[in-house]
Design a protein around this motif. Structure first.
Motif, short mmCIF file in Angstrom:
data_model
loop_
_atom_site.label_atom_id
_atom_site.label_comp_id
_atom_site.label_asym_id
_atom_site.label_seq_id
_atom_site.Cartn_x
_atom_site.Cartn_y
_atom_site.Cartn_z
N ARG A 1540 11.57 -81.13 -27.96
CA ARG A 1540 11.21 -80.52 -29.25
C ARG A 1540 10.25 -81.45 -29.99
NH1 ARG A 1540 15.08 -78.94 -34.41
NH2 ARG A 1540 13.37 -78.82 -35.90
N LEU A 1541 10.61 -82.74 -30.00
CA LEU A 1541 9.80 -83.71 -30.71
C LEU A 1541 8.40 -83.80 -30.10
CD1 LEU A 1541 11.45 -86.83 -32.02
CD2 LEU A 1541 9.12 -86.99 -31.25
N SER A 1642 12.46 -70.92 -37.64
CA SER A 1642 12.00 -71.90 -36.66
C SER A 1642 12.67 -71.65 -35.32
CB SER A 1642 12.33 -73.31 -37.14
OG SER A 1642 12.31 -74.20 -36.05
N VAL A 1643 11.87 -71.71 -34.26
CA VAL A 1643 12.43 -71.48 -32.93
C VAL A 1643 13.43 -72.58 -32.57
CG1 VAL A 1643 10.67 -72.73 -31.61
CG2 VAL A 1643 11.76 -70.75 -30.59
N TRP A 1644 13.21 -73.80 -33.12
CA TRP A 1644 14.11 -74.91 -32.78
C TRP A 1644 15.49 -74.68 -33.38
CZ3 TRP A 1644 11.28 -76.60 -29.18
CH2 TRP A 1644 9.90 -76.75 -29.32
N ASP A 1645 15.52 -74.19 -34.62
CA ASP A 1645 16.83 -73.90 -35.24
C ASP A 1645 17.57 -72.86 -34.40
OD1 ASP A 1645 15.90 -75.53 -37.15
OD2 ASP A 1645 15.63 -74.01 -38.71
N TYR A 1646 16.82 -71.86 -33.97
CA TYR A 1646 17.43 -70.77 -33.19
C TYR A 1646 18.01 -71.33 -31.88
CZ TYR A 1646 17.82 -66.23 -30.86
OH TYR A 1646 18.29 -65.13 -30.20
N ILE A 1647 17.23 -72.21 -31.23
CA ILE A 1647 17.70 -72.80 -29.96
C ILE A 1647 18.95 -73.64 -30.20
CG2 ILE A 1647 17.09 -74.51 -28.20
CD1 ILE A 1647 14.23 -73.38 -28.29
N ASP A 1648 18.94 -74.42 -31.28
CA ASP A 1648 20.12 -75.25 -31.58
C ASP A 1648 21.35 -74.37 -31.78
OD1 ASP A 1648 18.62 -77.47 -31.37
OD2 ASP A 1648 18.37 -77.81 -33.54
N ARG A 1649 21.15 -73.32 -32.56
CA ARG A 1649 22.28 -72.43 -32.85
C ARG A 1649 22.83 -71.80 -31.58
NH1 ARG A 1649 21.24 -67.95 -37.41
NH2 ARG A 1649 19.95 -69.45 -38.49
N LEU A 1650 21.89 -71.34 -30.74
CA LEU A 1650 22.28 -70.66 -29.52
C LEU A 1650 22.92 -71.65 -28.54
CD1 LEU A 1650 22.22 -67.87 -28.35
CD2 LEU A 1650 19.95 -68.27 -27.46
N ASN A 1651 22.40 -72.86 -28.52
CA ASN A 1651 22.91 -73.87 -27.59
C ASN A 1651 24.36 -74.23 -27.90
OD1 ASN A 1651 22.55 -75.48 -25.38
ND2 ASN A 1651 21.81 -77.23 -26.54
#
Length: 1959
Positions: A1540-1541, A1642-1651
């Motif tokens: 992500r970074l 943000s796509v990153w927030d979504y990925i974190d949530r889903l993960n």
């Protein structure tokens, strides 16, 4: 009888008209002077006498003879025999006038001749073709003149002109010449003698003697052989000559070209050969006659004729070759040129000649070669027969013609069964049913036969040979009696040859009826020595025309008094030959349908009529499948026929529906030609089957089967009409009791022309009989018959006008649908026959207006149908002789018929609407995301299959497509949801969707579906998420609605501004999108750049009014406008007051989080992690760090597309940075983005240099400066900047690299140095590949070897011999220098390989002397930008020029990739296969190039050199390379947080232009979609495949990003830079601002949530090695196509919107749970997984996912609180580690649970190296020397620790094994152990015993330094010789070993040594 010669002409040189270079000819005398009534004199003969032009020549030439052919206006051919001789001119005036011309034109350089010669021609004009007779006659006249014989010339010519011979019949001549003048009569008395001659009649004996001869009265005799049958052409030996001149294949090409109407041009230097070749070509075309332009000899003055657009056969003298080629070249190059002298046939590229169908072509060639070259067959025989000479030329000629006759017999056999006789009296009218002929011969696909049947020659063939009562010839006999023989013998060449010889014999006999007779006596001129003496030769005299005319008049009078020659005409009935059907059946061409299928069709129809609807419904799918075969379709029509009673069959609704469905299915596979006659049999049936709708309203089946192309084909209707007319005419002539047969249903007479063929008398036989009787009938009977026939045709025309209106008028005439169908609007395009000039044109319009229905809304449909029927009626009635009165009546009737039918249909349509509609599947609603709204509700469409075959069932599995459902347009997606049409899978749901933002192409298509309904139009929508929607709108969807849909779609796809995208509008329903004004696009660059700088000061409120979105100038403008832009920017930037710019002026007040927000950015966290400084550090300017974080760009004024904080060298002040930035494109100057923690080398990125910057940068120091030293200072500052970067590297201070700096110890350095040396050859090879030398094209496999240093050296001195001059020393170009760079210089690669080019004198080369190690900084630059640069040995940097793929290449490659992975239509072409298209897309080559450069940079960084990537504008390829380098070098970036970074830092902050490259708004629409980021993700995917254990995230994670970076669901990948994101307030969004918690911005927030919820993104095999640097293979053979491009899941659509998929699955599960549990039958646990329908990972999850799912369900059942999956996973891993420690065995990591095939997975360069590396094609990462790993850097665990996780089995990886005694450690005894040497893992392992599975210990061969013989020590085994001991020295200790004996010890030592040297 016919005249042998019509005219005799003397043509001479015209002395009066000689002007210019060419003379002219004129007719001196002509006999007779009056034209014959039946044959006028042909004009232009003088041109044809001298086709090369009339020229005077200095020397007399020999007499010549040839025959020209002239064609008159009635297509009659006249044969002009020309005999030419040369006469001297003595006239002195002529000499004076002509001498200069002769000098100049004819014989330059010769002395002026005293005499010149003019040509004179004697010409015979005849309608008969008797070349030899003409040659003899004209030769005789010449001989009489030259030798001054006593015979008067007038007598000879008079006899010649009065000679009459039969045209055919075989008897030569039964008329003596009218006058034979006595030889002794002196010339003066000729006239008196002539008068006496008139009373003289020759006696009977003379008549007998002259029976076979003619004489011209000069003591000559000739035999004329007239052919027996004049329909057969006479060829002499011309055909044989043609084959000898051109060869078999060439003549066959010409034959096919002539038949398919191409232009053919013959070239030869001989006129007679031209005539013979043309005659031969016509002869082999028999029985077809050539009907286009035919000029065997074309005069030079008429060469323009060649530019005619029509086909022709023309001969031209080779003298005009150049003029001909110019003419032909200026045309469309569509002329086939046959050079008879050279034996070549030239076919232009644009001409496609259709050749004979395949078996026939082969058989013909074989037969021809047997005729022409009989020795070929026995050439290999051991005992060849004594003589096998080919036949004589005349016989061979006939044999060749027989082959072609045999060929036509095969091509046309059965043609008479496809003739329709539509009138018998007064003249037979015949039509040919082409479709039936092709269908029954199974040749509908054959291009050649189609063209021949459509050609003029075949039309003439039918009109000539169609009539059933006429004279027959050899061809008719062949067709009637020998077809069967041809068919049986076609496979036996010898039998074929026998047949051909028989035919040849007949042809020969026809041409030479009396071969024995050869009484030729013709005077030839004497060959005396003085023959050529001009004085001996008199001028050809003027003849006495009165005398000749007397001869002619006398002959004419005599002919009138003579009794007429009555020749019995042998007319007879033409036999038809065997019927076609039998032949085809025996051939087995009919599609085989098993009896079972026909049984199914019969049963289904029986069920329908017995009203057993349930049974019928079950059989229906099988029936529809069976109806694909022809037999089943015929069976259906026969069965339906049986259910028709008195032309009517009334059905109920359901029966009617089923019957209509079957009819539609039957018709859908019929071509528009209807070659199998299926539509023809159905035509009466569709007007018979009907259903009652209400009181007096009946609906017939025809109203439901109209949507088939066959009904709009004029040729179909004509054939049907003629067929029915034939049946009625036949019935007319049969006796009264034959009436019943005439009413026999059309079904039994399916073969059309063979109607009643099996009954007692066929139509053609009957017609033949009637034609025979016709002359015997009285006038009254004749006229009565004519009238009856005409009435029959007329009544049929009325009947067909009705039928056509039934099938052409749609049920709902208000729908103006009919005009869309091809064929009705433009009849000419359908019918290949012309419409005759009749009253139709004027009548049709007037009657349209009279019928009074213009006001009706249906008038358009009605008008077009009326016009169509009118044209049909016109054509058929004119051809079949209907009277004008009847035709007029028809034209009056047709509009009324149509109008009446429309009124009937209106009532039917009204009633049919009341019926319950056909059960269409209900429209399924799609599940929508939170915030996603429907823009247009579902429209019913059909989803059609495209080129992917899985969904159609072609590769097994059910046919899921086509499917019927609806298309929905939402604010986010385009969704199709429906059910398959196939009833077997009708309960499945098919979903296809893609984000509207990913639409790349929309195309209108017209679709004809195999449904009951007619589909008007369709759309093909292609998406860059690799999806294709091919939809056809249902009939219920109005066309304007489809247009609205398209407009909405475009509006959503390209919003005015990025704020119109779904990511911004989500959840804001009803809010209109703001349309932002944009300024005039043509602003000058100057004002543009000012605005850019000033806009930084504007407040956000005024932003949109003034700011134009920055788009850099195009490539083309860049060079010319760049300097202007630079200067402008300089001046403006310097005016700015730095203090006046505060953050608040650019950032919106709501976002004003001061600098803390910037510091929080990902980049800063990463810089701190890498030790590149913190913000506080940079602000206080602590000097002990080499780099600092600069805030010079915090206002985005230095570079708009860079982030606010940048890493720069500590020593460079901000003011310098501002100046340096101007040298780079887009001001993107070099900044540090990563540092290697081990070597402290740094990675920098920048854009390429400006053109101006390059000049300054590479400027030669001594070059005089043109202007102020502005550029110089910038260049110096740039050098300082580079130097500062180099100074930051610990290895810089001391050349040996032993200095320590910043805690970087010397031990580190020394070890890295030693490893560097080993690595260098690898980098050299890498460099060479990346630079792209001549030898190494990226697409091919590298020829680089595994550490073969010699290979590297071999490249070092290209083209330099031993004694050559100094090779160019040095490198590509350090930063200073001048002169051109070479495109490929191996020096850098060699230096990196630690090998320098030696000087010729043996001393060290200059570069080696000056600097003994690599450069400290490598600049990766674009080859095209780096011009100039000379050797500068003291600089520490080096430029590596590479070729980069530009954006256009990526764009085009991606388009081709999409077409390869998702083709729009299925194709069987070999050039269109998936792998071929994939290769042509070059996508893999682009990946290979990016990976290759990245691996090179990784290698350089790992060896301690810094690298600056400076390509294009610094935001596409640069970003890809820099990101991949960090991913490969730093394990942190292979975790979720790190990746992500990496993306946030390198792609988002550093300004990759996501909006522009993704064409996300209207402004960027024109630039098109360019998937630079997708390419990067694909590269990551390739690395992931090769190193599956190094990544924390799974492949799904990459696919998820690939999908959503174009989907516009999230704001992450919108806009082009941080600056734009701040401007819109997107960059620092408040956490509390979110009104809708469901909507992730943000796509990153979504990925974190889903993960947290599911392990979908997690890679279970993740078990990284610390500090592991990955070096992937990058050759194309190692790259795999990403399954993201080719997979799809039709059950749920794309799985990347996770909540939709989950909700869909829950709904499906809810449906599947039955209301009442069914206890009667056990439920099967089997689940069928369908390709492309089911998601395999969901239906068959992997083991770990399955266990986690089971755990969850158990927790739910037990009512326990659910535990997060990650916690469960971490616990399991921790437990396993503990267990492993307790058991003290190598840990069996749980990450291997899933990896059964892990031995194939690459971990790093240590796994599976081939034993021999020489010439290997293993790619980049393998090219390094394996001993790289032999010096592991301190603190880095060795690669081989990985293998402790493998449980070694006995058979696994054992290269060499046996027992050795090993001395233990200090004070421990010697013990025997079982040792295993493992070359693959590079280990020496030992076990207690051979059977033991537990390894006791491992010696890493990487640590071994040497193997040496040892000595026995204390406690060593006894009785073992001393040489059996050896020692193994490693970096840690010395191992002592003892083998059983000395050979064994030597073997062990050698094996270990070879292992070490292999490395």
């Amino acid at each position: 009888m016919a005249r042998l010669a019509d005219y005799f002409v003397v043509v001479g040189y015209d002395l009066d008209k000689r002007g210019g270079s060419e003379g002219q000819g004129h007719i001196l005398q002509r006999f007779p002077e009056k034209d014959w009534e039946d044959n006028p004199f042909p004009q232009g003969i003088e041109l044809f006498c001298q086709p090369n032009g009339w020229q005077l020549v200095p020397e007399r030439e020999r007499p010549s003879f040839f025959v020209s052919v002239l064609t008159d206006i009635n297509s009659e051919r006249h044969y002009c025999a020309c005999f030419t001789f040369w006469e001297g001119l003595d006239n002195p005036q002529v000499q004076k006038a002509e001498a200069s011309e002769v000098d100049e034109d004819e014989v330059p350089g010769l002395v002026q001749p005293t005499q010149v010669f003019a040509p004179k021609s004697l010409v015979l004009v005849s309608r008969l073709d008797h070349t030899e007779v003409f040659r003899n006659c004209l030769g005789l006249i010449y001989a009489v003149h030259v030798d001054s014989l006593s015979v008067p010339l007038e007598t000879v010519i008079g006899n010649l002109l009065t000679c009459v011979i039969p045209v055919a019949g075989g008897s030569q001549i039964n008329e003596s010449p009218v006058c034979s003048l006595n030889l002794s009569v002196p010339q003066a008395l000729a006239c008196d003698w002539l008068l006496g001659c008139f009373q003289d009649q020759p006696c009977q004996e003379e008549r007998e003697e002259s029976l076979r001869t003619i004489t011209l009265g000069a003591g000559d005799r000739q035999v004329i052989q007239t052919p027996i049958n004049d329909t057969l052409p006479v060829s002499g030996s011309s055909v044989a000559h043609l084959f000898r001149q051109l060869g078999i294949v060439n003549v066959l090409y010409l034959f096919c070209a002539a038949l398919t109407e191409h232009k053919i041009l013959f070239l030869s230097s001989s006129y007679q050969r031209l005539t013979d070749a043309c005659r031969a070509l016509l002869a082999i075309m028999f029985p077809l006659k050539y009907s286009f332009t035919y000029v065997p000899i074309l005069p030079g003055k008429l060469l323009e004729v060649l530019s005619t657009p029509t086909p022709f056969i023309i001969g031209v003298n080779s003298f005009f070759r150049s003029e001909t080629q110019e003419l032909v070249g200026s045309m469309t190059l569509d002329v086939i040129i046959a050079d008879l002298d050279g034996g070549t046939v030239t076919i232009p590229e644009c001409v496609h000649i259709s050749l004979l169908p395949d078996p026939l072509l082969q058989q013909t060639q074989t037969a021809l070669s047997m005729v022409l070259d009989p020795e070929l067959e026995i050439a290999d025989h051991a005992f060849p027969p004594s003589s096998t000479q080919p036949s004589t030329l005349k016989i061979q000629d006939k044999e060749i013609r027989a082959v072609f006759l045999w060929l036509f017999g095969q091509l046309f056999h059965g043609y008479r069964w496809c003739l329709h006789i539509i009138r018998i009296h007064p003249e037979p009218v015949i039509r040919f049913h082409k479709a039936a002929f092709l269908g029954q011969r199974a040749l509908t696909e054959d291009d050649f036969l189609m063209k021949v049947l459509d050609g003029m020659a075949f039309a003439g063939f039918i009109s000539e040979r169609g009539p059933p009562y006429r004279l027959t010839d050899l061809f008719d006999d062949l067709m009637a009696n020998q077809v069967e023989r041809i068919r049986q013998e076609e496979c036996s060449p010898h039998k074929v040859m026998n047949h051909i010889k028989e035919l040849a014999e007949q042809l020969f006999k026809n041409e030479n009826p009396y071969p024995a007779v050869a009484m030729h006596k013709v005077q030839r001129p004497a060959e005396s020595p003085g023959h050529n003496d001009p004085k001996n030769l008199a001028i050809f005299p003027l003849l006495d025309d009165v005398t000749v005319q007397l001869f002619i008049d006398h002959a004419a009078a005599k002919l009138q008094t003579a009794p007429p020659v009555v020749k019995a005409e042998l007319k007879g009935m033409v036999p038809s030959g065997p019927p076609l059907g039998d032949i085809v059946d025996r051939h087995g061409h009919v599609l085989a349908n098993s009896a079972r299928r026909l049984e199914v069709v019969r049963n289904c129809i029986t069920y329908i009529f017995d009203n057993k609807m349930l049974e019928a419904k079950k059989l229906m799918p099988a029936v529809l499948r069976a109806l694909k075969g022809r037999a089943a379709r015929v069976c259906l029509t026969q069965e339906l026929n049986q259910h028709v009673l008195q032309n009517r069959a009334v059905l109920d609704d359901q029966q009617f529906d089923y019957i209509v469905r079957m009819m539609n299915c039957t018709l859908q596979d019929c071509s528009h030609m209807d070659e199998h006659g299926i539509a023809a049999i159905l035509l009466p049936l569709v007007t018979a089957f009907c259903r009652k709708l209400g009181a007096g309203i009946t609906q017939f089946a025809y109203s439901c089967v109209q949507e088939h192309m066959v009904w709009t084909n004029m040729q179909f209707w004509e054939a049907m009409f003629y067929s029915d007319v034939q049946n009625h005419i036949r019935a007319l002539y049969l006796e009264a009791d034959g009436g019943e047969q005439s009413t026999a249903s059309r079904g039994q007479q399916e073969s059309g022309p063979a109607a009643g063929g099996q009954e007692q008398l066929g139509a053609l036989e009957l017609a033949s009989e009637q034609s025979r009787l016709w002359p015997t009938l009285s006038k009254e009977q004749q006229s009565e018959r004519v009238q009856k026939e005409e009435s029959t045709v007329f009544s049929q025309a009325i009947h067909y006008a009705n039928r056509m209106s039934y099938l052409l008028l749609p049920l709902d005439t208000s729908k103006n649908r009919l005009l869309n169908r091809s064929g009705i609007g433009d009849v000419e395009s359908v019918s290949n026959s012309y419409v005759t000039n009749s009253i139709a044109g004027s009548m049709a319009e007037s009657y349209d207006t009279e019928s009074g229905f213009e006001d009706a809304e249906s008038s358009d449909v009605a008008n077009s149908v009326v016009r169509f029927i009118n044209r049909f009626v016109d054509k058929v009635c004119n051809e079949s002789g209907v009277t004008n009165e009847h035709l007029k009546a028809l034209h009056t009737m047709i509009p009324d018929i149509v109008q009446m039918h429309i009124e009937t249909l209106d009532a039917v349509h009204r009633e049919s609407k009341r019926l319950p509609p056909i059960q269409k599947p209900k429209l399924l609603r799609p599940i929508l995301l939170a915030g996603e709204e429907l823009v247009m509700d579902g429209m019913r469409v059909h989803l059609i299959s495209d080129g992917r075959e899985e969904a159609t069932g072609a590769l097994g599995g059910p046919p899921l497509l086509p499917a019927e459902g609806a298309i929905f347009l939402t604010t986010y997606r385009l969704i199709f949801k429906g059910t398959p049409n196939d009833p077997l899978v009708g309960e499945q749901v098919v979903t296809r969707s893609f984000p509207i933002a990913s639409l790349t192409k929309e195309k209108r298509i017209s679709v004809s579906l195999s449904m009951d309904q007619f589909i008007q139009e369709g759309l093909q929508l292609r998406s860059c998420t690799f999806q294709l929607l091919k939809i056809a709108f249902d009939e219920e969807v109005a066309s304007d609605l489809a247009e609205v849909f398209r407009k909405h779609m475009h509006k959503l796809r390209y919003p005015q501004h990025v704020q119109g995208t779904f990511a911004f509008t989500v959840g804001q329903s009803g809010k209109t999108l703001v349309e932002h004004k944009t300024k005039d696009k043509n602003q000058s660059i100057k004002t543009l750049s000012k605005n850019l700088v000033k806009s930084a000061k504007r407040t956000i409120g005024r932003q949109y009014a003034t700011r134009k979105k920055y788009s850099p100038p195009t490539w083309e403008n860049r060079s010319s406008l760049q300097s202007e832009l630079d200067e402008d920017e300089l001046s403006v930037t310097e005016e700015l007051d730095q203090g006046s710019l505060t953050l608040s002026s650019t950032i919106r007040s709501s976002d004003r989080q001061t600098m803390s927000n910037v510091v929080e950015r990902a980049c800063c966290r990463d810089y701190q992690r890498l030790g590149l400084g913190t913000l506080s550090n940079s602000l206080t300017r602590s000097k002990n760090e080499p780099f600092r974080i600069s805030t010079v760009n915090r206002m985005y004024t230095v570079c708009r597309s860079y982030p606010g904080l940048l890493i720069v060298p500590q020593s460079i002040p901000d003011s310098t940075i501002q100046r340096i930035s101007r040298c780079y494109r887009q001001n993107r100057f070099p900044v540090v983005c990563w540092r290697n923690s081990r070597t402290k080398a740094v990675l920098l990125r920048s854009a390429g240099l400006h053109a101006k910057g390059v000049v300054g940068f590479f400027k030669s120091p001594n070059a005089p400066s043109a202007g102020p030293s502005q550029a110089d200072s910038t260049s110096l500052e740039q050098e300082k900047y580079m130097q500062a970067i180099i100074s930051s590297m610990p290895s810089y201070c001391e050349p040996s690299g032993r200095n320590t700096l910043g805690g970087f110890t010397s031990t580190h350095m020394s070890t890295s140095d030693s490893s560097d040396k080993l690595r260098q050859p690898k980098i050299g090879a890498l460099m060479k590949q990346v630079m792209g030398g001549k030898e190494d094209v990226p697409e091919t496999f590298s020829r680089g070897a595994l550490g073969q240093r010699a290979r590297v050296i071999s490249l070092s001195q290209p083209r330099v011999s031993g004694k050559a001059k100094n090779p160019p020393g040095g490198k590509w170009g350090s930063i200073r220098g001048s002169g051109r760079l070479s495109a490929y210089n191996p020096e850098v690669g060699n230096r990196l390989s630690s090998k320098e080019s030696p000087q010729p004198n043996g001393g060290p080369s200059e570069a080696l002397f000056l600097r003994q190690q690599r450069a400290y900084l490598y600049i990766i630059g674009d080859k095209t930008q780096l011009k100039g640069g000379k050797q500068d040995s003291f600089q520490q940097w080096e430029v590596v020029p590479i070729e980069v793929c530009d954006v256009r290449q990526v764009k085009n490659s991606f388009k081709k990739l999409m077409k390869a992975c998702v083709p729009s239509s299925a194709t069987s072409e070999p050039s269109m296969t998936f792998h071929r298209c994939l290769e042509e897309s070059e996508w893999m080559c682009l990946l290979h190039r990016v990976l290759q450069v990245s691996v090179l940079v990784v290698e350089l960084l790992d060896t301690g050199s810094s690298v600056m990537v400076s390509l294009e504008d610094g935001w596409d390829v640069t970003t890809q390379v820099v990101s991949l380098v960090q991913l490969l070098s730093d394990p942190y970036y292979r975790t979720f947080d790190g990746f992500r970074l990496l993306v946030e830092k390198e792609w988002l902050s550093f300004g990759h232009r996501f909006s522009h490259r993704g064409a996300q708004t209207l402004a960027s629409q024109s630039s098109g979609f360019t998937p630079v980021f997708l390419q990067f993700l694909d590269c990551v995917h390739q690395i992931h495949l090769q190193f599956p254990m190094e990544f924390e995230f799974s492949q799904y994670y990459l696919k998820f990003l690939a999908y959503h970076y174009v989907s516009n669901r999230f704001r992450t990948f919108l806009l082009d830079s941080d600056y734009e994101r701040i401007e819109l307030g997107v960059l620092y969004e408040e956490k509390g601002e979110r009104k809708n918690p469901q909507v992730c911005k943000s796509v990153w927030d979504y990925i974190d949530r889903l993960n947290k919820k599911t392990p979908i993104f997690f890679n279970y095999m993740f078990s990284p090695e610390d500090e592991e640097v990955l070096r992937p293979y990058s050759f194309i053979s190692n790259l795999k196509v990403w399954d993201f491009y080719i997979e799809e899941t039709l059950s749920e659509g794309p799985s990347y919107d996770w909540e939709l998929v989950q909700r869909g699955r829950q709904e499906r599960l809810a449906e599947e749970v039955p209301d009442k549990p069914d206890t009667t039958t056990p439920k099967s646990q089997r689940h069928i997984v369908w390709p492309c329908y089911d998601s395999r990972s969901r239906v068959v999850p992997d083991a770990i996912t399955k266990l986690l799912q089971d755990l969850q369900s158990l927790e739910a059942e037990l009512g326990l609180p659910p535990e997060k999956w990650k916690d469960t996973w971490d616990k399991i891993k921790a437990n396993q580690r503990v267990e492993a420690k307790l058991e003290n065995r190598p840990s069996f990591n749980s990450s291997l649970l899933m990896s059964s095939n892990l031995s194939h997975q690459r971990r790093s360069q240590g796994v599976y190296l081939p034993e021999s590396g020489v010439g290997s094609s293993i790619n980049l990462a393998m090219d390094r020397e394996i001993s790289t790993t032999s010096t592991p850097v301190a603190g880095r665990p060795s690669t081989s620790t990985l293998y402790s996780q493998f449980q070694s089995t006995e058979s696994e990886n054992r290269s060499f094994e046996g027992i050795l005694f090993k001395k233990g450690a200090l004070l421990k005894p010697w013990k025997p152990r079982w040792f295993v040497l493992d070359k693959t893992k590079h280990q020496l392992r030992y076990y207690e015993t051979r059977q033991d599975k537990e390894c006791k210990g491992v010696i890493e061969l990487a640590e071994v330094e040497s193997v040496i013989p040892g000595t026995p020590t204390m406690g060593a085994p006894k009785n073992i010789e001393e040489k059996a001991f050896f020692d193994l020295k490693t970096t840690k200790r010395v191992y002592n070993f003892c083998a059983q004996d000395s050979p064994n010890a030597q073997l062990w030592m050698d094996s270990i040594q070879s292992c070490l040297s292999d490395a």
